[in-house]
Design a protein around this motif. Sequence first.
Motif, PDB file in Angstrom:
ATOM      1  N   CYS A 165      -7.781   0.761  -4.806  1.00 21.63           N
ATOM      2  CA  CYS A 165      -7.267  -0.367  -4.027  1.00 21.63           C
ATOM      3  C   CYS A 165      -8.343  -0.826  -3.048  1.00 21.63           C
ATOM      4  CB  CYS A 165      -6.015   0.095  -3.276  1.00 21.63           C
ATOM      5  SG  CYS A 165      -5.276  -1.177  -2.247  1.00 21.63           S
ATOM      6  N   HIS A 216       0.813  -1.227   0.000  1.00 23.20           N
ATOM      7  CA  HIS A 216       0.000   0.000   0.000  1.00 23.20           C
ATOM      8  C   HIS A 216       0.846   1.277   0.000  1.00 23.20           C
ATOM      9  CE1 HIS A 216      -3.538  -2.491   0.307  1.00 23.20           C
ATOM     10  NE2 HIS A 216      -2.888  -3.187   1.230  1.00 23.20           N
ATOM     11  N   ARG A 243      -7.969   3.447  -0.784  1.00 24.64           N
ATOM     12  CA  ARG A 243      -7.220   4.539  -1.409  1.00 24.64           C
ATOM     13  C   ARG A 243      -7.036   4.273  -2.900  1.00 24.64           C
ATOM     14  NH1 ARG A 243      -3.261   4.563   3.607  1.00 24.64           N
ATOM     15  NH2 ARG A 243      -2.833   2.552   2.645  1.00 24.64           N
ATOM     16  N   CYS A 276      -8.118  -1.259  -0.126  1.00 23.24           N
ATOM     17  CA  CYS A 276      -7.970  -0.565   1.159  1.00 23.24           C
ATOM     18  C   CYS A 276      -8.724   0.764   1.170  1.00 23.24           C
ATOM     19  CB  CYS A 276      -6.499  -0.339   1.498  1.00 23.24           C
ATOM     20  SG  CYS A 276      -5.739   1.022   0.598  1.00 23.24           S
ATOM     21  N   CYS A 296      -2.295   2.584  -4.829  1.00 23.69           N
ATOM     22  CA  CYS A 296      -1.382   1.788  -3.992  1.00 23.69           C
ATOM     23  C   CYS A 296      -0.530   0.898  -4.910  1.00 23.69           C
ATOM     24  CB  CYS A 296      -2.157   0.902  -3.036  1.00 23.69           C
ATOM     25  SG  CYS A 296      -3.009   1.824  -1.758  1.00 23.69           S
TER      26      CYS A 296
HETATM   27 ZN   LIG Z   1      -4.111   0.104  -0.705  1.00 22.57          ZN
END
Ligand SMILES: [Zn+2]
Length: 399
Positions: A263, A253, A267, A265, A270
């Motif tokens: 991503c 990341h 964001r 996650c 990454c």
């Molecule tokens: Zn990420």
Amino acid sequence: MPRTAVSTLASPVPRAADSDRRRTSASAVLRSVLEHGPVARSTVARLTGLSPASVTEHCARLAELGLLRESAAPRRSNGVGRPHVPVDLDDTRFLVAGVHVAVPYTTVALLDLRGRVLARRELKHGRTDPGRVLARAAEGLAGLFAAVPGRRPLGVGVALGGWVDRETGTVVEHELLGWREVPVRELLGARTGLPVHVDGHARALVNAERLFGRARGSGSVLHLFVGNVVDAAFATHDEVHHGPRSAAGTIAHLPVPGGTEPCPCGRTGCLQAELSERTLCRRARAAGVTDSADPMRVVAAAADGDPVARRLLTDRARATGRAAGPLLDVLNPETVVVTEVGVIHFEDCLDALREAVGAGRSATVLPTSFPESVLALAGGSVALDVLFRDPLGASPEAI
Ligand SMILES: [Zn+2]
């Protein structure tokens, strides 16, 4: 006498230290024979800094364990006197098994003590739940053992991406497989009846490069693995950095400047989302290069002269180099080894990577030493690293 009293009181400590020293020396002798064999014992003594008597003793012990043997052709110095019989690794008696779990499939393999692949098989995943994946890996290995008779297995090494705690043999987290706190050592040990060692695959591959590849003898090595998983491992001399719970090397990341991929996650841009093989294949499909999810199809198209496929691969190599830059600035490694399909197959991808890593950084940037066998080698390297670190503890008598 106070001196005696002190040494009596302290006796367990020197004994433990003696045993550690013995193990370390045996490891140095076996490593030296791996690198230089067939080699005279006197040369091993010079290379390791051990006394000739100590080298002779270690060689005798390692030969007893079946790890080392006298080389077939004795050399005489000037044709007179005692022959200097060189010693070499005995690569005929034992093997290690390796399991590498990737997102779409598991690779099982058997390796000899020089890290050469004796047999391998790929097992496509249906479901990726850990019990099923590891049960199939154990079955796959049983099939390979039957196909390579006459060699005794020393153990099983398992390598996979994500967060792997080597000490406990647990996969702490592997997002793409959906694994969390999976006791791989326990599960696979129960199925194979062999000692099982587990590590992250970037660290496994840094060990393979150190022991059997072009990073042998390098003072410091950074290994970057860019597949579906993107991760890194760093070794100085023989020490691979793990950190608490082996969490080092998690670079998935890190932000890529100018990155556009969303991503999981939450964001954007990454490293793993930008560089994964899934992203490469999706871009290749969007550009009409292939209709497949197999990155080797993109490689094949580029090899056939498809300029779009070639550009996708050079762009990816360049992005890998840009992402590696800050890591190089922090770690300042002598050698950087990159495992990435484009860099493995095309000189212009390697050039793009090197250019993006940039002038002013002095690291030697190399593609993996094992382009044909990187996944087959990864798992077994975990077990071979254990063997070469502690041949007395990891050898058959200890099993
Ligand atoms: Zn990420």
